[in-house]
Design a protein around this motif. Structure first.
Motif, PDB file in Angstrom:
ATOM      1  N   GLY A  49     134.865  11.987  -3.376  1.00 48.26           N
ATOM      2  CA  GLY A  49     134.556  11.537  -4.665  1.00 48.26           C
ATOM      3  C   GLY A  49     133.537  12.338  -5.378  1.00 48.26           C
ATOM      4  O   GLY A  49     133.952  13.546  -5.650  1.00 48.26           O
ATOM      5  N   LEU A  50     132.647  11.817  -5.734  1.00 45.59           N
ATOM      6  CA  LEU A  50     131.669  12.624  -6.743  1.00 45.59           C
ATOM      7  C   LEU A  50     130.601  13.136  -5.931  1.00 45.59           C
ATOM      8  O   LEU A  50     129.502  13.627  -6.492  1.00 45.59           O
ATOM      9  CB  LEU A  50     130.905  11.515  -7.609  1.00 45.59           C
ATOM     10  CG  LEU A  50     132.125  11.008  -8.670  1.00 45.59           C
ATOM     11  CD1 LEU A  50     131.255   9.708  -9.686  1.00 45.59           C
ATOM     12  CD2 LEU A  50     132.509  11.919  -9.275  1.00 45.59           C
ATOM     13  N   LYS A  51     130.759  13.475  -4.697  1.00 50.43           N
ATOM     14  CA  LYS A  51     129.644  13.773  -3.741  1.00 50.43           C
ATOM     15  C   LYS A  51     129.115  15.447  -4.193  1.00 50.43           C
ATOM     16  O   LYS A  51     128.164  15.801  -4.336  1.00 50.43           O
ATOM     17  CB  LYS A  51     129.947  13.877  -2.350  1.00 50.43           C
ATOM     18  CG  LYS A  51     128.941  14.350  -1.556  1.00 50.43           C
ATOM     19  CD  LYS A  51     129.471  14.529  -0.125  1.00 50.43           C
ATOM     20  CE  LYS A  51     128.418  15.183   0.930  1.00 50.43           C
ATOM     21  NZ  LYS A  51     128.988  15.183   2.434  1.00 50.43           N
ATOM     22  N   ASN A  52     130.231  16.403  -4.624  1.00 50.39           N
ATOM     23  CA  ASN A  52     129.955  17.523  -4.990  1.00 50.39           C
ATOM     24  C   ASN A  52     129.245  17.703  -6.403  1.00 50.39           C
ATOM     25  O   ASN A  52     128.380  18.388  -6.290  1.00 50.39           O
ATOM     26  CB  ASN A  52     131.412  18.388  -5.236  1.00 50.39           C
ATOM     27  CG  ASN A  52     131.974  18.625  -3.795  1.00 50.39           C
ATOM     28  OD1 ASN A  52     131.353  18.939  -2.948  1.00 50.39           O
ATOM     29  ND2 ASN A  52     133.233  18.582  -3.840  1.00 50.39           N
ATOM     30  N   PHE A  53     129.433  16.689  -7.288  1.00 46.80           N
ATOM     31  CA  PHE A  53     128.899  16.757  -8.609  1.00 46.80           C
ATOM     32  C   PHE A  53     127.484  16.122  -8.310  1.00 46.80           C
ATOM     33  O   PHE A  53     126.540  16.693  -9.111  1.00 46.80           O
ATOM     34  CB  PHE A  53     129.593  15.792  -9.548  1.00 46.80           C
ATOM     35  CG  PHE A  53     130.889  16.299 -10.012  1.00 46.80           C
ATOM     36  CD1 PHE A  53     131.193  17.219 -10.926  1.00 46.80           C
ATOM     37  CD2 PHE A  53     132.116  15.967  -9.204  1.00 46.80           C
ATOM     38  CE1 PHE A  53     132.293  17.756 -11.522  1.00 46.80           C
ATOM     39  CE2 PHE A  53     133.380  16.349  -9.652  1.00 46.80           C
ATOM     40  CZ  PHE A  53     133.449  17.202 -10.742  1.00 46.80           C
ATOM     41  N   LYS A  54     127.145  15.344  -7.460  1.00 41.64           N
ATOM     42  CA  LYS A  54     125.852  14.772  -7.348  1.00 41.64           C
ATOM     43  C   LYS A  54     124.989  16.010  -6.537  1.00 41.64           C
ATOM     44  O   LYS A  54     123.915  16.227  -6.593  1.00 41.64           O
ATOM     45  CB  LYS A  54     125.928  13.563  -6.315  1.00 41.64           C
ATOM     46  CG  LYS A  54     126.352  12.274  -7.125  1.00 41.64           C
ATOM     47  CD  LYS A  54     126.521  11.058  -6.067  1.00 41.64           C
ATOM     48  CE  LYS A  54     127.275   9.741  -6.719  1.00 41.64           C
ATOM     49  NZ  LYS A  54     127.209   8.813  -5.694  1.00 41.64           N
ATOM     50  N   ALA A  55     125.562  16.508  -5.600  1.00 44.10           N
ATOM     51  CA  ALA A  55     124.961  17.775  -4.871  1.00 44.10           C
ATOM     52  C   ALA A  55     124.438  18.832  -5.919  1.00 44.10           C
ATOM     53  O   ALA A  55     123.423  19.384  -6.031  1.00 44.10           O
ATOM     54  CB  ALA A  55     125.692  18.270  -3.869  1.00 44.10           C
ATOM     55  N   LEU A  56     125.406  19.086  -6.772  1.00 48.29           N
ATOM     56  CA  LEU A  56     125.284  20.189  -7.850  1.00 48.29           C
ATOM     57  C   LEU A  56     124.220  19.836  -8.764  1.00 48.29           C
ATOM     58  O   LEU A  56     123.235  20.634  -9.100  1.00 48.29           O
ATOM     59  CB  LEU A  56     126.459  20.470  -8.907  1.00 48.29           C
ATOM     60  CG  LEU A  56     127.370  21.190  -8.513  1.00 48.29           C
ATOM     61  CD1 LEU A  56     128.761  21.417  -9.281  1.00 48.29           C
ATOM     62  CD2 LEU A  56     126.778  22.678  -8.196  1.00 48.29           C
ATOM     63  N   LEU A  57     123.958  18.617  -9.100  1.00 49.99           N
ATOM     64  CA  LEU A  57     123.058  18.009 -10.352  1.00 49.99           C
ATOM     65  C   LEU A  57     121.665  17.935  -9.600  1.00 49.99           C
ATOM     66  O   LEU A  57     120.558  17.978 -10.395  1.00 49.99           O
ATOM     67  CB  LEU A  57     123.440  16.999 -11.051  1.00 49.99           C
ATOM     68  CG  LEU A  57     124.594  17.029 -11.813  1.00 49.99           C
ATOM     69  CD1 LEU A  57     125.098  15.571 -12.477  1.00 49.99           C
ATOM     70  CD2 LEU A  57     124.383  17.794 -12.985  1.00 49.99           C
TER      71      LEU A  57
END
Length: 289
Positions: A49-57
């Motif tokens: 899901g959005l895990k990669n985006f959350k980790a980036l931010l």
């Protein structure tokens, strides 16, 4: 069936196919990978899901990379265009000396980035570099241009300006030579000061050239990779790491393909927003003859 109406589509089909396969498909696949966890080797891709985006931010290093990218882009474009504008005004004259100077200024643009990187690594060497030797003549001590976090990014900006300025100068010279002479003659008859002629005539007539250079300057600066990869590799202390090198590093060095793809999506969104804002805000100010 009328084959004539299909003929134009047949002509553009090869180009459209290349565009679809090598441009659209990778972008779509990048979006797909950004929602997955994949190490580039395993055949399985885990949906996260959005895990990669959350980790980036949430990653301070990524936020520093974003800052580095914007600082590099802003100062590279600003100084490249400003210095090219000054140079073009000086070089926009007839004569053998000026033609030679135009060729000399343009030369860095045709040199490969690998050669430029190796050249400037020697010039900016803290112990044996030509730049520090020159500064020592004025009593200035050694400056660790590429090994100090406070000066490394500024050093890369200097290299980019040196690389860009020749091309920018010739584009602006071409714009200057296309300005109708009667505009300056009319202004001279009205005894208009030179500075006012520059603001009221030269700059508006140069706006298409400056608009073009700003767009390509921003795009080239945001996707800078070669000089960083060869000279600093994102260091020291992440001070020169930019978005494209960060994506490469995470994707092909750490094999975090999903994470790198998420960074690629953010890069695409940044470029899209900047381009849209630029066309909306400054596009209306461009003067077309």
């Amino acid at each position: 069936m009328n084959s004539g109406k299909w003929r134009p589509y047949l002509f553009i089909a090869p180009t459209f196919l290349v565009f679809l396969v090598f441009f659209i498909q990778p972008i779509v696949y990048m979006f797909y990978l950004s929602f997955h966890d994949w190490n580039f080797i395993s055949p399985d891709k885990t949906f996260v899901g959005l895990k990669n985006f959350k980790a980036l931010l949430a990653d301070p290093m990524f936020l520093q990379v974003i800052r580095n990218t914007f600082v590099y882009t802003f100062f590279t474009v600003l100084f490249s265009i400003s210095m090219a504008l000054l140079l073009s005004i000086w070089l926009n004259k007839q004569g053998r000396m000026y033609r030679f100077a135009q060729g000399a200024v343009f030369t860095p643009h045709i040199i490969s980035l690998v050669s430029i990187a190796m050249l400037w690594m020697w010039i900016m060497d803290a112990d044996y570099g030509l730049l520090n030797w020159f500064l020592s003549l004025f009593g200035i001590g050694k400056i660790p241009w590429l090994t100090n976090p406070d000066t490394a990014l500024a050093s890369l900006i200097m290299i980019a300006i040196w690389k860009n300025i020749g091309y920018y100068t010739l584009i602006i010279i071409a714009g200057l030579q296309s300005i109708p002479k009667h505009l300056y003659e009319a202004a001279a008859l009205d005894q208009t000061p030179k500075w006012k002629r520059f603001i009221k005539i030269t700059m508006p007539m140069l706006s298409p050239s400056l608009f073009f250079l700003t767009i390509i300057g921003v795009l080239d600066s945001i996707k800078v990779f070669e000089t960083i990869s060869i000279i600093t590799k994102g260091g020291p202390l992440n001070s020169t790491n930019t978005l494209v090198y960060y994506i490469y590093e995470n994707g092909f060095a750490f094999f975090k393909i999903g994470y790198a793809s998420a960074a690629g999506v953010i890069l695409l969104l940044i470029l899209s927003v900047l381009t849209l804002i630029y066309f909306k805000v400054l596009g209306k100010r461009v003067h077309y003859q």
